[in-house]
Design an enzyme around this catalytic site. Structure first.
Site, mmCIF file in Angstrom:
data_model
loop_
_atom_site.group_PDB
_atom_site.id
_atom_site.type_symbol
_atom_site.label_atom_id
_atom_site.label_comp_id
_atom_site.label_asym_id
_atom_site.label_seq_id
_atom_site.Cartn_x
_atom_site.Cartn_y
_atom_site.Cartn_z
ATOM 1 N N LEU A 1 9.574 4.311 14.520
ATOM 2 C CA LEU A 1 9.207 3.921 15.884
ATOM 3 C C LEU A 1 8.823 2.444 15.970
ATOM 4 O O LEU A 1 9.026 1.812 17.010
ATOM 5 C CB LEU A 1 8.055 4.795 16.386
ATOM 6 N N ASN B 1 13.205 11.386 15.487
ATOM 7 C CA ASN B 1 11.820 11.862 15.494
ATOM 8 C C ASN B 1 11.661 13.090 16.372
ATOM 9 O O ASN B 1 10.935 14.035 16.026
ATOM 10 C CB ASN B 1 10.899 10.743 15.999
ATOM 11 N N HIS C 1 0.826 -1.208 0.000
ATOM 12 C CA HIS C 1 0.000 0.000 0.000
ATOM 13 C C HIS C 1 0.861 1.259 0.000
ATOM 14 O O HIS C 1 0.586 2.224 -0.743
ATOM 15 C CB HIS C 1 -0.924 -0.017 1.225
ATOM 16 N N TYR D 1 10.295 16.809 14.814
ATOM 17 C CA TYR D 1 9.033 17.450 15.169
ATOM 18 C C TYR D 1 9.179 18.504 16.269
ATOM 19 O O TYR D 1 8.181 18.956 16.827
ATOM 20 C CB TYR D 1 8.025 16.380 15.590
ATOM 21 N N GLY E 1 9.329 11.103 6.493
ATOM 22 C CA GLY E 1 9.143 9.908 7.306
ATOM 23 C C GLY E 1 8.460 8.784 6.545
ATOM 24 O O GLY E 1 7.659 9.017 5.642
ATOM 25 N N ASP F 1 10.847 16.060 23.773
ATOM 26 C CA ASP F 1 10.975 17.174 22.823
ATOM 27 C C ASP F 1 10.013 18.287 23.212
ATOM 28 O O ASP F 1 9.246 18.169 24.173
ATOM 29 C CB ASP F 1 10.737 16.689 21.387
ATOM 30 N N GLY G 1 7.080 6.112 8.438
ATOM 31 C CA GLY G 1 6.139 5.501 9.367
ATOM 32 C C GLY G 1 6.645 4.200 9.958
ATOM 33 O O GLY G 1 5.876 3.455 10.560
#
Length: 472
Positions: free
Chosen positions: A440, A377, A261, A381, A435, A405, A437
């Site tokens: 993490l 990450n 996908h 962010y 990213g 963060d 996904g």
């Protein structure tokens, strides 16, 4: 572990149960053999105990003798044929031993054949000079007293049936084939129960293993897992194995579906950029821009495939990882030093708050990758001119690393989904930061491979904190 728990575990052991069962069967066989030989022995059946007669027994014996002598009985045969009960009534019996001829023994009533034979032989073999009570397992005999019937001398005895009968006496009355068959039948039942207690759970596990071999990974062993012995432990281990296999297959199928996908979007953008670059009307500057776009999508595809492969390897729980002693504090310092180069582009400072030197056993590459993904990450962010803080602490043989963060955080409903492959809180933001996904998700699998834990929570003011816990 408490002593009672240890004792319970000991007697729940399959080995102890096996020993006890065979021991019981051996003891049963020994006692059965002894019992049969004892019961088949004539000495046991003929056993007699002599003792002084009771006063009422002697009185009854003498009264009966007087009745017989005063009667008009012509001879003993007449008495035996008529079985006159005016002399004695059941459950008593009269015995006559001739002392003028060949010590022939007669009885007024017939006893069971074995009892009759035993008492008759006893009276024939013994010489009586005074009255005694002879106690057999089945009969109580009192006498003798001397009487005359038609000028013939006899010794008179009175017997009665023994009312107190134990199990051995009951067995004595059984036929020989029954006395042999009963212990054989008992040992057969015990062995049958022993065989079933072993074979039934093993057959259940075998059936489940056959179903698992056919590809039915949802197969589980039921009805045995509550046992506390080795068979119960085997069933639990089988279920754990089947669960891991099913999880591995599900993870592989889910990853394959997710990758398929996720590859569609960059492939679609790549095709569009190539199509526009191939048009004759496209200017040189626009064509160069489209080719750069193709280069970016190819890099993203390459990164996504690498991350997917890494996640696939980590989700394969059957794969073992090599662990060595390492300085965990130094590892974190190297990660922060490396990530600081990227953080400098946004004027972000990464600091480590720690006053302990932590050493543990783990895989250097997996831990480096997991912590790097979390720090990356946090930098991605976090706003410019902010700080990312890593706090390392040690408590009760548990190492805790918290990376905090100053970003906008995530919705509370998304906290538990952050470590799911290809999950994105904001698709547009992840696309902007590049990213995939999977970062993490890779971090979670790496930490779980070390029997650790990783979770996230929003800070009270703003930002997100990711906590990594590892055992020493």
């Amino acid at each position: 572990m408490q002593p009672s728990t240890k004792i319970k575990a000991l007697f729940s052991s399959f080995s102890i149960k096996l020993f006890v069962w065979f021991w019981l069967i051996a003891i049963t066989s020994i006692f059965s053999t002894r019992f049969i030989s004892h019961q088949l022995s004539s000495d046991t059946y003929n056993r007699v105990v002599s003792q002084a007669p009771l006063h009422n027994e002697l009185r009854q014996l003498h009264n009966t003798a007087r009745k017989i002598e005063r009667s008009k009985i012509k001879n003993l045969d007449q008495l035996l044929q008529t079985k006159q009960q005016r002399f004695i009534k059941g459950p008593f019996n009269l015995w006559f031993k001739s002392i003028d001829t060949n010590s022939t023994v007669y009885s007024l009533f017939r006893l069971p054949p074995k009892h009759q034979q035993v008492v008759t032989r006893y009276l024939n073999e013994q010489v009586f000079d005074k009255a005694i009570t002879s106690v057999f397992p089945h009969t109580r005999l009192v006498g003798p007293v001397l009487i005359k019937i038609n000028k013939q001398n006899y010794q008179l005895f009175i017997s009665r049936k023994q009312h107190r009968r134990n199990f051995g006496q009951l067995v004595q009355d059984l036929p020989s084939w029954a006395r042999v068959t009963i212990p054989i039948f008992i040992s057969f039942i015990l062995c049958l129960l022993l065989a079933r207690s072993f074979s039934k759970p093993i057959a259940t596990i075998k059936k489940a293993a056959t179903e698992l071999g056919k590809g039915n990974l949802a197969t589980r062993v039921t009805g045995i897992t509550k046992r506390n012995d080795e068979l119960g432990q085997l069933a639990k281990s089988f279920n754990q194995m089947a669960e891991q296999l099913q999880q591995n297959q599900s993870a592989q199928q889910r990853l394959l579906g997710d990758v398929s996908h996720e590859l569609r979007s960059p492939m679609t953008r790549l095709q569009m950029a190539l199509g526009l670059a191939q048009q004759d009307s496209t200017t040189q500057a626009a064509r160069q821009q489209y080719l750069q776009r193709c280069q970016l999508e190819i890099e993203r595809l390459n990164q996504m495939i690498e991350d997917a492969l890494a996640l696939s390897r980590l989700e394969n729980t059957l794969q073992t990882i090599e662990k060595k002693h390492l300085n965990f504090t130094a590892l974190i310092e190297r990660i922060i030093h490396q990530e600081q180069f990227v953080a400098n582009e946004k004027s972000i400072t990464i600091v480590l708050d720690s006053n302990v030197i932590v050493e543990l056993v783990g895989n250097h590459n997996l831990l480096f990758s997991a912590i790097s993904n979390v720090v990356t990450n946090a930098v991605k962010y976090s706003p410019e001119h902010s700080t990312v803080k890593a706090t390392l602490s040690l408590n009760n043989q548990l190492v805790s690393l918290v990376i905090c963060d100053n970003g906008i955080g995530v919705p509370p409903a998304s906290l538990t989904e952050l470590f799911t492959p290809f999950y994105r809180v904001n698709l547009a933001r992840d696309r902007k930061t590049g990213g995939t996904g999977l970062g993490l998700a890779i971090a979670k699998q790496a930490i779980m491979a070390h029997q650790g834990n990783i979770f996230a929570k929003n800070n009270e003011n703003k930002g997100l904190s990711v906590t990594i816990q590892l055992p020493l």
